[in-house]
Scaffold this active site. Structure first.
Site, short mmCIF file in Angstrom:
data_model
loop_
_atom_site.label_atom_id
_atom_site.label_comp_id
_atom_site.label_asym_id
_atom_site.label_seq_id
_atom_site.Cartn_x
_atom_site.Cartn_y
_atom_site.Cartn_z
N GLY A 140 0.78 -1.15 0.03
CA GLY A 140 0.07 -0.08 -0.05
C GLY A 140 0.62 1.37 -0.17
O GLY A 140 2.19 1.44 -0.20
N PHE B 102 1.32 3.29 1.91
CA PHE B 102 1.68 3.72 3.64
C PHE B 102 2.88 2.07 4.04
O PHE B 102 3.17 2.08 5.26
CB PHE B 102 0.62 4.07 4.27
CG PHE B 102 0.70 5.27 4.12
CD1 PHE B 102 1.14 5.90 3.28
CD2 PHE B 102 -0.83 6.50 4.78
CE1 PHE B 102 1.00 7.70 3.52
CE2 PHE B 102 -1.23 7.21 4.36
CZ PHE B 102 -0.32 7.96 3.36
N ASP C 259 -9.53 7.53 0.67
CA ASP C 259 -8.83 6.78 -0.29
C ASP C 259 -9.75 5.72 -0.57
O ASP C 259 -8.78 4.33 -0.46
CB ASP C 259 -7.76 6.74 0.43
CG ASP C 259 -6.73 6.30 -0.59
OD1 ASP C 259 -6.97 5.87 -2.32
OD2 ASP C 259 -5.92 5.46 -0.29
#
Ligand SMILES: *[C@@H]1O[C@H](CO)[C@@H](O)[C@H](O)[C@H]1NC(C)=O
Ligand SMILES: *[C@@H]1O[C@H](CO)[C@@H](O)[C@H](O)[C@H]1NC(C)=O
Ligand SMILES: *[C@@H]1O[C@H](CO)[C@@H](O)[C@H](O)[C@H]1NC(C)=O
Ligand SMILES: *[C@@H]1O[C@H](CO)[C@@H](O)[C@H](O)[C@H]1NC(C)=O
Ligand SMILES: *[C@@H]1O[C@H](CO)[C@@H](O)[C@H](O)[C@H]1NC(C)=O
Ligand SMILES: *[C@@H]1O[C@H](CO)[C@@H](O)[C@H](O)[C@H]1NC(C)=O
Ligand SMILES: *[C@@H]1O[C@H](CO)[C@@H](O)[C@H](O)[C@H]1NC(C)=O
Ligand SMILES: *[C@@H]1O[C@H](CO)[C@@H](O)[C@H](O)[C@H]1NC(C)=O
Ligand SMILES: *[C@@H]1O[C@H](CO)[C@@H](O)[C@H](O)[C@H]1NC(C)=O
Ligand SMILES: *[C@@H]1O[C@H](CO)[C@@H](O)[C@H](O)[C@H]1NC(C)=O
Ligand SMILES: *[C@@H]1O[C@H](CO)[C@@H](O)[C@H](O)[C@H]1NC(C)=O
Length: 812
Positions: free
Chosen positions: A506, A508, A622
């Site tokens: 992902g 992050f 998101d």
């Protein structure tokens, strides 16, 4: 006037029997009457003016020329055929009315069997007929069985629990005392208000008792006062009226037309003056302004209006009003004070509270839409209690008085719908935020100190084994039921973050599959140290997700904070994410239309929960195909709340200096201006919906069929009536065309340029789940061209667009 004619008149009246009592020895026959000792009332047989066939026993004013009946004994069983009747006091102390054939038409049914010599039925000057024992005890009274009239000093019980409960029932017509459909009495669900019913439906309702109504004064046109009192006898409420000495005759009646009237005898005009009449003109009739509407009597002609913060729900008020802004549970509301109000119906009565407790009572309950508070103690009233009314859901039959009466109604509104007087929120919000942060710090601290024991708790989570943990653990548990997990255990579970265990990458950080002792599979999100997700996001996600429980949201099982490492432990979903199905040609085929529709609906419901139904209002920011995971039954679960934001305060939208999200899914106003709202998620949802239907990626760098974006392509096809061409070729053969086209239509509604034009998720869910719900026409999504420039710009700046989460330092 000379004494002589008066004497003649009196002797004419006294021609007949005029005793005030009836005994065993002296029954009453047709043509005879009893007259109360002061000559005020008379009791006897009568036939209504135009109906000579039926006769009744009744009580009327003896000294008022216009024959006015205040009580009728046998209203539903008249003596027919003009035959004579007889009213007898039996040896059982009962009054029995019988006709000429001797059959009993009416009886008091006391059934006292003891010795009764000396018992008498006496007509009092108050208009009350009583059966009195020799020792002075009244065992029966007509005041307990009213017909359509309340006389002064009579008490009307407000509760059906009362054995003597009665309502007033109107006459059926001007000359027909038969019980009609109109009745009036206490609303026995609360005892707090008087209602007129037409059959079983309310026809008019009076405001719930407040301090003023508990002892109110009404003035007749000739200046006499009738005072109304609600008395409290052992917890039961009674309505009673009194008049001062020297007043003319006054009464209250339920007219055969259903009107509730206060009347006073006007000696001058020799007629009854009606000085109060209800229902009043126009919208005073029960609930005539619909839910959340109110009857505004401050106008010369009362008319319907919408309560503050509401707007009409239809052309007229028959459908009532709807909120200008939806109320969301948990956050962002405040109370608007409306004064001079008639309180709405259908309240919940909370006893024995202070005003502040009443406010809390409403604040704590998400379905509470309003409250009102009054102290019933007033002067010499027999109340020492307050009343707190709260309303759950709709407000019906509200009113605003124009005469200065009424009370404050505290109406709960979404805070941005309230005028700028919501300063309280500005104080409350920082306090809440500080509390949240404090909770997080506590959590992190407790994690470090008790991490190992907590790991065991995770393994035993499903057996819910009660461990004898230390006090600090229990304390922590009360706040937030989320175990922290020891870093070493996570290292073991992921085989030291082995590449083989990577489930996905992902924006992050990576997501690993983990295996705890006992064979429990989990997904572990390791936030990369260099990622944008700092301590703030981490706390945010932990606190938020721990509170969210919905079948369409991924469940957080635990978390770990260890030096620079931040890890989140989620439930493991074997089917991976939606993009793996959608854009993978091999899996694509198992992804048939019913499954796709289920996924779309599930995402919509999960989003609705985030926006509206959870205790917090959360904007995901998101939402995209890779953030939707699928469980074994292909139920979608929204994940990755790292960038979710509580949407707090009195603002409808917010701005952020850090724009986070994924291009393509980001709404224009968010990408351009950093302004986000629940409608930004609606936009992302619309994009996702179009992807699911079409099997095309929004972010594909190549132009779709020559169109600059998927949205432009979808719009162009839909506009020309060719929307079918958008549908993924692998499902187009076997899908109900109508349903798919409907979905595309809804998707286009969601991606409209103007956030206000996009539907709320509540409407979206409704439209998706109700095939017949009408759909508005979408406007052309003009933004796609601009956004395309945007993408080009970013490309020039070297930022990859390939389905990757990016973080912009500053919104523009
Ligand atoms: C009663 O009868 C009289 C004449 O028969 C008529 O004028 C009057 O309107 C009637 N009253 C009612 C209430 O029907
Ligand atoms: C009532 O009581 C009296 C004497 O006490 C008696 O003469 C009379 O018959 C009784 N009436 C009835 C109906 O029982
Ligand atoms: C009154 O009492 C008599 C005899 O005691 C009994 O037969 C009758 O049912 C009672 N009536 C009522 C209404 O209780
Ligand atoms: C009167 O008599 C009745 C029955 O005989 C009894 O129940 C009641 O208590 C008495 N009342 C008084 C005031 O003595
Ligand atoms: C009372 O109800 C009946 C039917 O139930 C209806 O016909 C009548 O119009 C109602 N009366 C008023 C005043 O609304
Ligand atoms: C008490 O009753 C009087 C009328 O009797 C009314 O004017 C007054 O407002 C009431 N007081 C309160 C506190 O409601
Ligand atoms: C009512 O009016 C009559 C004359 O019309 C008068 O004799 C009588 O005293 C008045 N009664 C009251 C209570 O004023
Ligand atoms: C309100 O509108 C509805 C439908 O539009 C109509 O049936 C009804 O008669 C209207 N009521 C009034 C009071 O105009
Ligand atoms: C009302 O509440 C107070 C304190 O909250 C309590 O002491 C009192 O007993 C309550 N009264 C009733 C009647 O419940
Ligand atoms: C709100 O209050 C009502 C009545 O007191 C209660 O039945 C309901 O469960 C409450 N709802 C919540 C969410 O507390
Ligand atoms: C106050 O109300 C309670 C019940 O609500 C009652 O028991 C008590 O006697 C009342 N006190 C006074 C002084 O009326």
């Amino acid at each position: 006037m000379t004494p002589l004619p008066v004497f003649i008149l009196l002797s004419l009246i006294c021609f007949c029997k005029s005793d005030d009592r009836l005994t065993h020895a002296k029954p009453l026959s047709t043509g005879e009457k009893l007259v109360s000792s002061g000559g005020v009332f008379a009791l006897g047989f009568f036939s209504p003016t135009n109906s000579t066939a039926n006769s009744y026993i009744g009580i009327w004013y003896n000294n008022i020329p216009e024959r006015t009946y205040v009580w009728v004994a046998n209203r539903d069983s008249p003596i027919t055929g003009g035959s004579p009747g007889k009213l007898v006091l039996t040896n059982n102390s009962d009054l029995v009315l019988s006709d000429s054939k001797g059959s009993a038409l009416w009886t008091t049914m006391n059934n006292i069997t003891s010795s009764t010599t000396g018992t008498a039925a006496i007509l009092l000057d108050s208009g009350n007929l009583v059966i009195r024992l020799p020792n002075g005890t009244d065992i029966w009274q007509s005041f307990s069985y009213p017909t359509d009239t309340i006389l002064p000093d009579m008490t009307l019980p407000m509760s059906t629990n009362d054995p003597l409960y009665t309502r007033l029932f109107a006459w059926r017509g001007p000359d027909d005392p038969t019980t009609s459909d109109y009745s009036m009495g206490g609303d026995s669900s609360s005892d707090l208000q008087v209602v007129i019913w037409n059959g079983t439906s309310p026809y008019w309702r009076r405001s719930a008792w407040d301090g003023a109504l508990v002892s109110a004064l009404y003035q007749s046109s000739t200046g006499y006062i009738m005072s109304q009192t609600i008395v409290n006898r052992g917890g039961s409420f009674y309505l009673t009226f009194t008049v001062s000495d020297g007043s003319p005759s006054m009464r209250i009646m339920l007219h055969y037309t259903g009107m509730f009237q206060f009347l006073a005898w006007n000696n001058g005009s020799s007629s009854w003056d009606v000085f109060i009449e209800r229902p009043g003109p126009s919208c005073d009739i029960y609930a005539s302004c619909g839910p959340f509407g109110y009857c505004d009597s401050t106008e010369a002609v009362p008319k319907c209006n919408c309560l503050t913060g509401f707007e009409p729900d239809g052309v007229n008020f028959s459908q009532g009003c709807r909120r200008k802004e939806e109320l969301k549970c948990g956050r962002g509301y405040s109370f608007s004070t409306l004064s001079g109000m008639k309180t709405p119906d259908k309240f919940v009565y909370v006893r024995n509270t202070s005003f502040d407790q009443c406010t809390v009572e409403c604040s704590n309950n998400c379905s509470c839409s309003a409250y009102a508070y009054a102290n019933l103690k007033n002067g010499s009233s027999t109340f020492n209690q307050s009343r707190c009314l709260i309303w759950l859901g709709e407000l019906v039959d509200t009113g605003k008085y124009g005469d200065g009466s009424g009370e404050n109604l505290y109406l709960r509104l979404a805070s941005s719908a309230v005028d700028k007087e919501s300063n309280i929120l500005k104080i409350v919000l920082p306090v809440v935020a500080i509390l949240l942060i404090f909770t997080c710090i506590c959590l992190v601290w407790i994690c470090k100190s008790t991490g190992k024991r907590r790991m065991k708790k995770l393994q035993n989570r499903h057996t819910r084994q009660q461990s004898k943990d230390s006090k600090s653990d229990q304390l922590d548990n009360e706040n937030i039921e989320l175990p922290s997990i020891c870093f070493e255990d996570i290292v073991t579970a992921t085989d030291n973050f082995s590449d083989y265990n990577v489930l996905g990458k992902g924006g992050f950080g990576n997501v690993y599959k983990g295996l705890f002792g006992g064979g429990k599979e989990v997904a572990i999100k390791r936030l990369s140290k260099g990622s944008g997700q700092g301590a703030d996001e981490f706390r945010n996600e932990v606190v938020l997700i721990a509170k969210l429980q919905h079948r369409n949201l991924v469940r957080l099982l635990g978390y770990c904070a260890h030096e620079n490492e931040k890890l989140l432990v989620y439930e493991y979903l074997p089917n991976k994410s939606l993009d793996a199905f959608l854009f993978d040609a091999t899996r694509n085929c198992v992804f048939d239309w019913p499954t796709r529709l289920k996924v779309i609906q599930g995402i919509a419901r999960g989003l609705l929960y985030l926006h509206q139904d959870s205790r917090l209002t959360i904007i995901h920011r998101d939402l995209k195909a890779s953030n939707v995971l699928l469980d074994g039954e292909m139920n979608p679960k929204i994940s990755d709340f790292g960038m979710a934001r509580i949407f707090g305060g009195n603002e409808q939208k917010a701005n952020t200096i850090r724009v986070v999200g994924t291009y393509g899914y980001m709404s224009p106003e968010y990408a351009m201006e950093g302004s986000f709202s629940v409608k930004s998620d609606t936009y992302s949802f619309g994009v996702l919906l179009l992807e699911v239907v079409s099997g095309q990626k929004i972010s594909s760098s190549h132009l779709i069929m020559g169109f600059p974006s998927l949205i432009a392509y979808a719009w162009s096809l839909w506009k020309d009536g060719n929307a079918r061409e958008l549908v993924d070729s692998s499902i187009v053969e076997n899908c109900p065309l109508h349903g798919v086209l409907r979905c595309i239509h809804i998707g286009l509604l969601c991606v409209q340029d103007d956030p206000n034009a996009r539907p709320l998720m509540s409407s979206t869910v409704f439209m998706l789940e109700n095939e017949t719900a009408p759909l508005p026409t979408p406007r052309e999504p003009v933004y796609f061209r601009q956004r395309n420039h945007e993408i080009e710009d970013q490309r020039d700046m070297g930022i990859s667009l390939n389905n990757m989460t990016i973080t912009m330092p500053e919104g523009r």
